[in-house]
Design an enzyme around this catalytic site. Sequence first.
Site, PDB file in Angstrom:
ATOM      1  NE  ARG A 177     -15.626   0.390  28.340  1.00 27.92           N
ATOM      2  CZ  ARG A 177     -15.278  -0.203  27.382  1.00 27.92           C
ATOM      3  NH1 ARG A 177     -14.173  -0.492  26.804  1.00 27.92           N
ATOM      4  NH2 ARG A 177     -16.381  -1.040  26.676  1.00 27.92           N
ATOM      5  CG  ASP A 182     -21.387 -21.277  23.239  1.00 29.58           C
ATOM      6  OD1 ASP A 182     -21.189 -20.300  23.782  1.00 29.58           O
ATOM      7  OD2 ASP A 182     -22.660 -21.485  22.665  1.00 29.58           O
ATOM      8  CG  HIS A 214     -26.253 -20.975  33.114  1.00 25.10           C
ATOM      9  ND1 HIS A 214     -25.306 -20.770  31.900  1.00 25.10           N
ATOM     10  CD2 HIS A 214     -27.376 -21.078  32.417  1.00 25.10           C
ATOM     11  CE1 HIS A 214     -26.166 -20.951  30.834  1.00 25.10           C
ATOM     12  NE2 HIS A 214     -27.246 -21.316  30.964  1.00 25.10           N
ATOM     13  CG  HIS A 221     -23.324 -25.270  29.384  1.00 29.00           C
ATOM     14  ND1 HIS A 221     -23.241 -24.517  30.297  1.00 29.00           N
ATOM     15  CD2 HIS A 221     -23.636 -24.206  28.576  1.00 29.00           C
ATOM     16  CE1 HIS A 221     -22.834 -23.218  30.252  1.00 29.00           C
ATOM     17  NE2 HIS A 221     -23.319 -22.926  28.931  1.00 29.00           N
ATOM     18  CE  LYS A 242     -25.921 -21.387  20.179  1.00 31.80           C
ATOM     19  NZ  LYS A 242     -26.418 -21.205  21.393  1.00 31.80           N
ATOM     20  CE  LYS A 272     -19.919 -21.063  28.049  1.00 33.84           C
ATOM     21  NZ  LYS A 272     -21.053 -20.432  27.179  1.00 33.84           N
ATOM     22  CD  GLU A 276     -28.931 -23.075  22.995  1.00 33.28           C
ATOM     23  OE1 GLU A 276     -29.155 -22.070  23.610  1.00 33.28           O
ATOM     24  OE2 GLU A 276     -27.805 -23.066  22.472  1.00 33.28           O
TER      25      GLU A 276
END
Length: 484
Positions: A51, A235, A178, A240, A331, A148, A216
């Site tokens: 944009r 997520d 990925h 994954h 996380k 995704k 993570e």
Amino acid sequence: MVSRVIPVEPFDLVIFGGTGDLARRKILPGLFRRYLSGQMTPESRIIGAARSEMDAEGFRQMVADAIQEFGGAEKSEKKAIAEFLARLDYVAIDAKGEGGWAQLAGLMRDGVVRAFYFSVAPSLFGDLAERLHLHRIANSESRIVVEKPFGRDLESAKALNAVLATHFDETQIYRIDHYLGKETVQNLMAVRFGNVLFEPLWNNHYVDHIQITVAETVGVGGRGAYYDKSGAMRDMVQNHLMQLLCLIAMEPPSKFEADEVRNEKLKVIRALQNVDHHHIVRGQYDADGSSPSYRDDAENPRSFTESFIAMRCHINNWRWAGVPFYLRTGKKMKARSSEIAVVFKDLGHSIFEGDEARHRNILAIRLQPNEGIDLQVTIKEPGPGGMRLIDVPLDMTFSEALGDDAEDVTDAYERLIMDVIRGNQTLFMRGDEVEAAWAWTDPLINDWERRNDVPKLYDQGSAGPDDALMLMHRDGRRWRDIKG
Ligand code: BG6
């Protein structure tokens, strides 16, 4: 030792959302590295489309900064960067209107591969697909790449598939996960199907259970608004972890080809049992001193979204009947560490008197960090004192095995984009796979939403809530340590 780089055909790659975060962090620096390696040839072009009103020069400057910041620049000379930048162009485009489309059409060349990367919100997929078609920018040979999240449930995923199918054939659609582009994930297939050692043992006669952990250390700060509507299940697990589970559990495909592999993965997803909520643990990280809690990061003081999930799954087929698959992701955990561990059964009988220990072979496939594979085997402890047994790892860390060549291992995004140009869909998700994964996930999410399930708090830097440990302990098993 790393294989020779084979250049791909010349291409025109249009990146919608070309000024966005993913483009700056991954896609553009990755393409630069492919250019440096010689895989992307000088005849190729990359066109940013977004944009923002900027010209080609502005876009090149943005990409030069991205290369500097996100890798690839330190090894290269200014000349190589300038050459790469000369291959870039930019069009300010209105996804929902007419602005920029004629200009884009004018930039496309005949006789090269045309690929369109939709690095934008899924709500724009339909508009982009339609305009590419209307302005005759895409043809029957063109490829489109989508990221995704591919939907947030079965219904929305079906709607997205239908929108894309209006203008593109399934063989033209590349849905990126990925994780499938990670070096070790592909190595998992090489280990399984390139060795005679493992496949005979790969079943419920010899495998006690399988653990998949993706831990993570980062929190959700900065992307709290997206994440809070998603949670770890949508997520990470639906895509994954599910892909890892498929590769570890699938039957051997007859060939390493896109539909052969994807047919086998689909069978695994369809054979997954529904998971009872007693076998799911959801967690949310708590505040830690000055480090904010999940709810602070998500800016939602009443959030019930999970930043951690652990679960026990079963695959209903002959090979895996009775073998639990434990999945865990979160996380703000104690280390960044992703691995798949195949834990083999105990010996039926030990001939070594006095050795009460439980010796187990474990094949651990480490995705990150220290990519590699190690196999825990039992040997005699060296030295005198009789037959004492110890477990040692046969360690194959790629960086040690490959030396300097390991540095040239391609990043997941780079590899996948080159596969798009080559027209190889093996490492991309097919529409029916994505739908099957949502069909399995939806009832689990609906169940905890209906029950207003409150996630358990866990300490930052831990291995998740205690209940996750209990999930395994109840079965007489334990999680492997999360080590960075
Ligand atoms: C993304 C998720 O798909 O994968 C993120 O949206 C997550 O929440 C990321 O952090 C993890 O990827 P990697 O490659 O760093 O393990």
